[in-house]
Design a protein around this motif. Sequence first.
Motif, short mmCIF file in Angstrom:
data_model
loop_
_atom_site.label_atom_id
_atom_site.label_comp_id
_atom_site.label_asym_id
_atom_site.label_seq_id
_atom_site.Cartn_x
_atom_site.Cartn_y
_atom_site.Cartn_z
N ASP A 191 0.82 -1.21 0.00
CA ASP A 191 0.00 0.00 0.00
C ASP A 191 0.86 1.26 0.00
O ASP A 191 0.41 2.32 -0.42
CB ASP A 191 -0.94 0.01 1.21
CG ASP A 191 -2.03 -1.05 1.08
OD1 ASP A 191 -2.36 -1.40 -0.06
OD2 ASP A 191 -2.54 -1.51 2.12
N ASP A 192 2.08 1.16 0.52
CA ASP A 192 3.00 2.29 0.50
C ASP A 192 4.13 2.04 -0.48
O ASP A 192 5.28 2.42 -0.25
CB ASP A 192 3.58 2.51 1.91
CG ASP A 192 2.50 2.88 2.91
OD1 ASP A 192 1.63 3.68 2.55
OD2 ASP A 192 2.53 2.35 4.04
N PHE A 193 3.80 1.41 -1.59
CA PHE A 193 4.80 1.00 -2.57
C PHE A 193 5.61 2.18 -3.08
O PHE A 193 6.83 2.08 -3.30
CB PHE A 193 4.12 0.29 -3.74
CG PHE A 193 5.07 -0.32 -4.72
CD1 PHE A 193 5.56 -1.59 -4.53
CD2 PHE A 193 5.48 0.39 -5.84
CE1 PHE A 193 6.44 -2.16 -5.44
CE2 PHE A 193 6.36 -0.17 -6.76
CZ PHE A 193 6.84 -1.45 -6.55
N HIS A 198 12.96 1.49 -5.56
CA HIS A 198 14.00 2.29 -6.21
C HIS A 198 14.31 1.64 -7.56
O HIS A 198 14.86 0.54 -7.63
CB HIS A 198 15.25 2.33 -5.34
CG HIS A 198 16.39 3.08 -5.97
ND1 HIS A 198 16.29 4.39 -6.37
CD2 HIS A 198 17.66 2.69 -6.28
CE1 HIS A 198 17.44 4.78 -6.89
NE2 HIS A 198 18.29 3.77 -6.87
N ILE A 199 13.95 2.30 -8.63
CA ILE A 199 14.17 1.77 -9.98
C ILE A 199 15.61 2.05 -10.41
O ILE A 199 16.07 3.19 -10.36
CB ILE A 199 13.19 2.41 -10.99
CG1 ILE A 199 11.75 2.10 -10.60
CG2 ILE A 199 13.49 1.91 -12.40
CD1 ILE A 199 11.39 0.65 -10.64
N ARG A 200 16.29 0.99 -10.82
CA ARG A 200 17.67 1.14 -11.29
C ARG A 200 18.01 -0.06 -12.17
O ARG A 200 17.27 -1.05 -12.18
CB ARG A 200 18.64 1.22 -10.11
CG ARG A 200 18.60 0.03 -9.18
CD ARG A 200 19.43 0.27 -7.94
NE ARG A 200 19.39 -0.84 -7.02
CZ ARG A 200 20.20 -1.89 -7.06
NH1 ARG A 200 21.13 -1.97 -8.01
NH2 ARG A 200 20.12 -2.86 -6.17
N THR A 240 14.35 -2.04 -12.93
CA THR A 240 13.37 -2.55 -11.98
C THR A 240 13.83 -2.24 -10.57
O THR A 240 14.92 -1.67 -10.35
CB THR A 240 13.16 -4.07 -12.15
OG1 THR A 240 12.03 -4.48 -11.37
CG2 THR A 240 14.39 -4.84 -11.72
N ASP A 241 13.02 -2.60 -9.59
CA ASP A 241 13.43 -2.57 -8.20
C ASP A 241 13.90 -3.98 -7.83
O ASP A 241 13.14 -4.94 -7.93
CB ASP A 241 12.27 -2.15 -7.29
CG ASP A 241 12.66 -2.15 -5.82
OD1 ASP A 241 13.19 -1.14 -5.35
OD2 ASP A 241 12.46 -3.19 -5.17
N ALA A 329 2.83 -2.27 -10.61
CA ALA A 329 3.45 -1.08 -10.04
C ALA A 329 4.81 -0.80 -10.66
O ALA A 329 5.22 0.36 -10.79
CB ALA A 329 3.59 -1.23 -8.52
N LEU A 330 5.52 -1.86 -11.07
CA LEU A 330 6.85 -1.70 -11.66
C LEU A 330 6.80 -1.54 -13.19
O LEU A 330 7.84 -1.46 -13.83
CB LEU A 330 7.72 -2.90 -11.31
CG LEU A 330 8.11 -3.06 -9.84
CD1 LEU A 330 8.85 -4.37 -9.62
CD2 LEU A 330 8.97 -1.88 -9.38
N SER A 331 5.59 -1.54 -13.75
CA SER A 331 5.40 -1.42 -15.21
C SER A 331 5.97 -2.62 -15.96
O SER A 331 6.44 -2.49 -17.09
CB SER A 331 6.01 -0.12 -15.75
OG SER A 331 5.39 1.00 -15.16
N HIS A 332 5.96 -3.79 -15.33
CA HIS A 332 6.31 -5.04 -16.00
C HIS A 332 5.02 -5.79 -16.34
O HIS A 332 3.93 -5.37 -15.93
CB HIS A 332 7.18 -5.92 -15.11
CG HIS A 332 8.44 -5.25 -14.62
ND1 HIS A 332 9.11 -4.30 -15.37
CD2 HIS A 332 9.14 -5.38 -13.46
CE1 HIS A 332 10.16 -3.89 -14.70
NE2 HIS A 332 10.20 -4.51 -13.53
#
Length: 354
Positions: A191-193, A198-200, A240-241, A329-332
């Motif tokens: 819920d607090d994603f 941290h995308i890298r 991705t994270d 949430a990660l757009s995958h």
Amino acid sequence: MWRTIYYFIRERIGWISLCVLQIFFILIYLYLYFYFHKQAFDLLIADWGYLLLLTGTLLLLFLVIQFIRWYPFYRRTELLLHEAEKMDDFGHLGKVSLAEHKRFYQVMRRLYQVASQEKNQYEDAHQQHLEYMNLWVHEMKTPLASLSLILQKMDIHALPEEERNHMKSMEEEIEKLNDELDKVLNMARLDDFATDYHIRPVSLLESVREVIHHKKKSFIRLGIFPKIEADQDEDWEILTDRKWNQFAIEQIVQNALKYASKMEERSYLTFRFLKKKKSIYLLIEDQGPGIPKQDLPRIFDPFFTGENGRRFSQATGMGLYLVRKVFTALSHEITAESEEGKGATFILTYSIHK
């Protein structure tokens, strides 16, 4: 604009009708009066046109002034209706001039205040719940870690076979509890994603190897062999994270191990890497019982266990749901293919980092 004018006129059709009726009745009255008195009747007929023009002009002028005062407020509410994305967008509607708009604005402000209070109360309650869940999970992990350490220090090989089997069963249950506690903790954090990722650039191949290493005891105990099929010369770097992506892959692997272990023969869990155009695909293929055709469209739904979940184990139906939520949430992307009795394949799609 024409639709706006239509709404404006429609809301004032009563006023316009009343005004037209008044003019009509006045003209009828004057017509009858002068007709019977025969006084200046011809002059009255000539002046009717001027009278209609004057009243019509006054009515039109009144409507134009009303529209000029009404339109800005209507425009702002129309934008809010179609473009507002959060509650705070409704906190201010700008300057209002008409009395009815001022009353509406007061109601909106009061509604916004009430909604803000309820939102704050919900967020406080949610934060307390999240803190309690984090504390509870860590409190539960401490005795589990102690039990695991005790088992590691014991000389299991010196025990009778029956006791060795009990110890192995205990170790398996401890591992299951750890996995489920991690799942609960990550579900609470989802819920607090936005504040916890941290995308890298991340090597997908290294992430898969780390997951296999983390699950090596399960692989050995269940007699399932991991197999990686990837071109070692290729660059398997994605955006991705790292933590959340590995969590999602672990959930898929955990599901595959759970169901594949129900088969009588030893099997492989294959991690196949493919690269096409601007995407990297990770195919996780198991040799388990497969997913029934009627269950396949619903496997990512929350609490859906399906036929296999009821037949082979006490599934919660939350693992794949969390995977889909994390990937969204990660757009995958993630999809699944399966044929009953021939295993299942989960296809994870990533964008190439360049």
